[in-house]
Write a protein that holds these residues in place. Structure first.
Motif, PDB file in Angstrom:
ATOM      1  N   LEU A  94       8.651  -1.720  -3.857  1.00 13.42           N
ATOM      2  CA  LEU A  94       7.518  -2.617  -4.068  1.00 13.42           C
ATOM      3  C   LEU A  94       7.947  -4.079  -4.089  1.00 13.42           C
ATOM      4  CD1 LEU A  94       5.375  -0.736  -6.750  1.00 13.42           C
ATOM      5  CD2 LEU A  94       4.625  -1.436  -4.474  1.00 13.42           C
ATOM      6  N   SER A  95       9.178  -4.355  -4.539  1.00 16.42           N
ATOM      7  CA  SER A  95       9.639  -5.749  -4.588  1.00 16.42           C
ATOM      8  C   SER A  95       9.741  -6.352  -3.195  1.00 16.42           C
ATOM      9  CB  SER A  95      10.986  -5.831  -5.298  1.00 16.42           C
ATOM     10  OG  SER A  95      12.012  -5.243  -4.520  1.00 16.42           O
ATOM     11  N   CYS A 123       5.362  10.111  -6.523  1.00 17.74           N
ATOM     12  CA  CYS A 123       6.623  10.399  -7.209  1.00 17.74           C
ATOM     13  C   CYS A 123       6.398  10.694  -8.689  1.00 17.74           C
ATOM     14  CB  CYS A 123       7.591   9.234  -7.045  1.00 17.74           C
ATOM     15  SG  CYS A 123       8.269   9.057  -5.383  1.00 17.74           S
ATOM     16  N   THR A 124       5.562   9.881  -9.344  1.00 14.99           N
ATOM     17  CA  THR A 124       5.303  10.121 -10.765  1.00 14.99           C
ATOM     18  C   THR A 124       4.552  11.433 -10.971  1.00 14.99           C
ATOM     19  OG1 THR A 124       3.333   8.710 -10.547  1.00 14.99           O
ATOM     20  CG2 THR A 124       5.344   7.703 -11.419  1.00 14.99           C
ATOM     21  N   LEU A 184       1.959   6.576 -14.318  1.00 16.45           N
ATOM     22  CA  LEU A 184       3.196   6.285 -15.043  1.00 16.45           C
ATOM     23  C   LEU A 184       3.327   7.144 -16.288  1.00 16.45           C
ATOM     24  CD1 LEU A 184       3.203   2.368 -14.768  1.00 16.45           C
ATOM     25  CD2 LEU A 184       4.720   3.943 -13.568  1.00 16.45           C
ATOM     26  N   ALA A 185       2.210   7.392 -16.975  1.00 15.24           N
ATOM     27  CA  ALA A 185       2.249   8.178 -18.207  1.00 15.24           C
ATOM     28  C   ALA A 185       2.639   9.630 -17.950  1.00 15.24           C
ATOM     29  CB  ALA A 185       0.891   8.109 -18.906  1.00 15.24           C
ATOM     30  N   VAL A 205       0.837  -1.205   0.000  1.00 17.24           N
ATOM     31  CA  VAL A 205       0.000   0.000   0.000  1.00 17.24           C
ATOM     32  C   VAL A 205       0.871   1.255   0.000  1.00 17.24           C
ATOM     33  CG1 VAL A 205      -1.686   1.313   1.335  1.00 17.24           C
ATOM     34  CG2 VAL A 205      -1.940  -1.170   1.102  1.00 17.24           C
ATOM     35  N   ILE A 206       1.880   1.272   0.863  1.00 16.14           N
ATOM     36  CA  ILE A 206       2.760   2.438   0.908  1.00 16.14           C
ATOM     37  C   ILE A 206       3.512   2.597  -0.410  1.00 16.14           C
ATOM     38  CG2 ILE A 206       4.785   3.434   2.049  1.00 16.14           C
ATOM     39  CD1 ILE A 206       3.868   2.111   4.621  1.00 16.14           C
ATOM     40  N   GLY A 207       3.982   1.473  -0.976  1.00 15.32           N
ATOM     41  CA  GLY A 207       4.728   1.537  -2.229  1.00 15.32           C
ATOM     42  C   GLY A 207       3.902   2.055  -3.384  1.00 15.32           C
ATOM     43  N   VAL A 208       2.621   1.639  -3.482  1.00 17.92           N
ATOM     44  CA  VAL A 208       1.769   2.101  -4.578  1.00 17.92           C
ATOM     45  C   VAL A 208       1.526   3.597  -4.474  1.00 17.92           C
ATOM     46  CG1 VAL A 208      -0.563   1.979  -5.518  1.00 17.92           C
ATOM     47  CG2 VAL A 208       0.672  -0.126  -4.986  1.00 17.92           C
ATOM     48  N   TRP A 209       1.196   4.079  -3.273  1.00 20.31           N
ATOM     49  CA  TRP A 209       0.946   5.509  -3.116  1.00 20.31           C
ATOM     50  C   TRP A 209       2.225   6.326  -3.286  1.00 20.31           C
ATOM     51  CZ3 TRP A 209      -3.475   7.526  -3.835  1.00 20.31           C
ATOM     52  CH2 TRP A 209      -4.641   6.826  -3.527  1.00 20.31           C
TER      53      TRP A 209
END
Length: 478
Positions: free
Chosen positions: A251-252, A223-224, A310-311, A214-218
């Motif tokens: 995320l890994s 960042c993007t 990402l875009a 959850v933290i990694g996705v947000w």
């Protein structure tokens, strides 16, 4: 109820600080691209535990056989092999299980490829023919087509297509319930080890991994979004490359990924990167080491949120559903992307579907027609720690993510292969097959010519007609 609430509040107050420090430590290590080696130590401990479990299972099986075979001697059977199965090694870590041993009467491709020519068939059956003359009157017997009948029966028992869409067979139990259910209660020692592993995976690793996810996705979204505010140029690209590697490395950690990269001097810098496809986390595995552009269908909901994020930071190619079937539109967008030298390499999985980590199936020729440099990458997962294969026809995304996060770890090797170019007189299909063969050889995978879309559709009518035509030629003695 009040006692339960008070217990939970005390547990949260005690665990809050250690969890916060652990998350901050993971973020810091991911940001500098370093690791303390805890995950590799964890994997080595698991290997010793698996070996202990394997030896314990062998001893228990031998005792059971001794008790049940008082009158006649029981033949020695390899416990690592399922009944009537032959396990073949495919490279370093892979195994390939087949119920039957085939003679290559039918080739691996839809086109028939007989090992024996018509003349060899006649000599074998006692017919001699002058090499300078063509035999026109060939006497037909039923046994002439028995090899085809055998090949058909072998395909009914176990064909080469459906077997690559099943979970890879393990040589020994890895203490996961979903891999083998007959060993859990074999002995009390093994039962205790399995129960302790269940508690660790579901009550410690799973909550921690969900929190990291959850933290990694947000963090990736934030960042993007920040990178998207920068003007286009070299600065934006460098910042995006650095932040992308940091976010995906973080995320890994939610699957305890242990990734070993080989031949980094061949790492893609631009052009088209093609790789074999086992799982959606293939993207995560590769993005932990470099920044790539992605190509795919535009989605809504959570996946659409990630695509838009990402875009904003880097050029990706997202298609509407109506455009996906337009090959010319796809080729045009690919050519436009690779024509810009500063664009990141675009990551493509030419198989079009996930294969179970034992084989590589037909590469679609579309990405090999646009020109440019092709960078092959081979990915091989170690199935002993967790099955990374996603059978999308059987399990949904949430079920698959739960399996990933409750596995021991995801361990894999990535090989960057030398860049390849299409020869002037080489067709797109031949070039795709050549790239696929290189990936299969390096990853220790079986090279198959079948289309992976047979997972969802029936064989083409032309293939059946081709085999019928070849069989009629055999009957005529041609």
């Amino acid at each position: 109820m009040a006692l339960m609430v008070s217990f939970v509040s005390v547990a949260v107050s005690i665990l809050y600080t250690p969890f916060l420090l652990l998350i901050l430590c993971v973020i810091f290590l991911a940001s500098i691209g370093k690791s303390l080696g805890v995950r590799r130590l964890y994997v080595n401990i698991l290997l010793k535990l698996f070996e202990y479990g394997r030896q314990h299972i062998e001893v228990a099986k031998k005792l059971q056989r001794t008790d049940s075979s008082d009158e006649e001697e029981t033949p020695v059977v390899d416990d690592n092999k399922p009944p009537s199965a032959t396990i073949k090694e495919n490279g370093i870590n892979g195994t390939k299980t087949s119920v039957i041993e085939r003679q290559e009467i039918l080739g691996p491709s839809p086109e028939l490829n007989y090992k024996r020519s018509a003349s060899q068939e006649r000599v074998h059956n006692g017919h001699t023919t002058d090499p300078g003359k063509l035999e026109t009157n060939l006497e037909f017997h039923l046994h002439h087509c028995m090899d085809l009948v055998r090949a058909g029966m072998e395909s009914i028992i176990e064909d080469q297509v459906t077997s690559v869409f099943e979970a890879e067979e393990l040589r020994s139990w890895n203490l996961l319930t979903r891999t083998n259910r007959q060993y859990e209660f074999l002995t009390w020692r093994l039962t205790i080890i399995w129960a302790m592993g269940f508690v660790v995976r579901y009550f410690f690793l799973l909550p921690l991994r969900i929190l990291i996810f959850v933290i990694g996705v947000w963090w990736l979204i934030v960042c993007t979004a920040c990178v998207g505010t920068l003007p286009d140029g070299n600065l934006k690209q460098r910042v995006n490359n650095a932040l992308s590697v940091v976010c995906f490395n973080f995320l890994s950690r939610c699957i305890s990924a242990v990734i070993t990269y080989h031949n980094s001097d061949h790492k893609p810098r631009n052009g088209i990167c093609v790789a074999n496809h086992t799982s959606p986390i293939d993207v995560l595995v590769l993005m932990c080491d470099s920044c790539y552009s992605l190509i795919g269908q535009r989605h809504n909901g959570f996946l659409g949120l990630l695509q838009r994020a990402l875009a904003r930071a880097s050029p990706h190619i997202w298609f509407e559903r109506s455009e996906v079937k337009d090959r010319h539109a796809v080729a045009r967008r690919l050519k436009e992307h690779i024509s810009v030298p500063d664009n990141p390499p675009i990551l493509i999985f030419p198989e079009g579907t996930c294969i179970n980590n034992t084989s590589v199936m037909q590469f679609k020729k579309g990405s090999f027609e646009v020109g440019g440099t092709i960078y092959p990458v081979a990915i091989k997962y170690d199935p002993r720690f967790g099955d990374a294969f996603w059978n999308s026809s059987r399990y949904g995304m949430l079920h698959y993510l739960l399996n990933m996060m409750t596995s021991w770890a995801i361990v894999c090797d990535v090989w960057y292969l030398p860049a390849m170019h299409r020869a002037p007189s080489e067709g797109a299909v031949d070039f795709a097959n050549r790239v696929k063969a290189v990936i299969a050889r390096r990853g220790g995978l079986v090279d198959l010519m079948w289309d992976g879309q047979l997972k969802r559709m029936k064989a083409k009518k032309e293939w059946r007609e081709l085999q019928q035509e070849e069989f009629s030629k055999r009957l005529k003695g041609e």
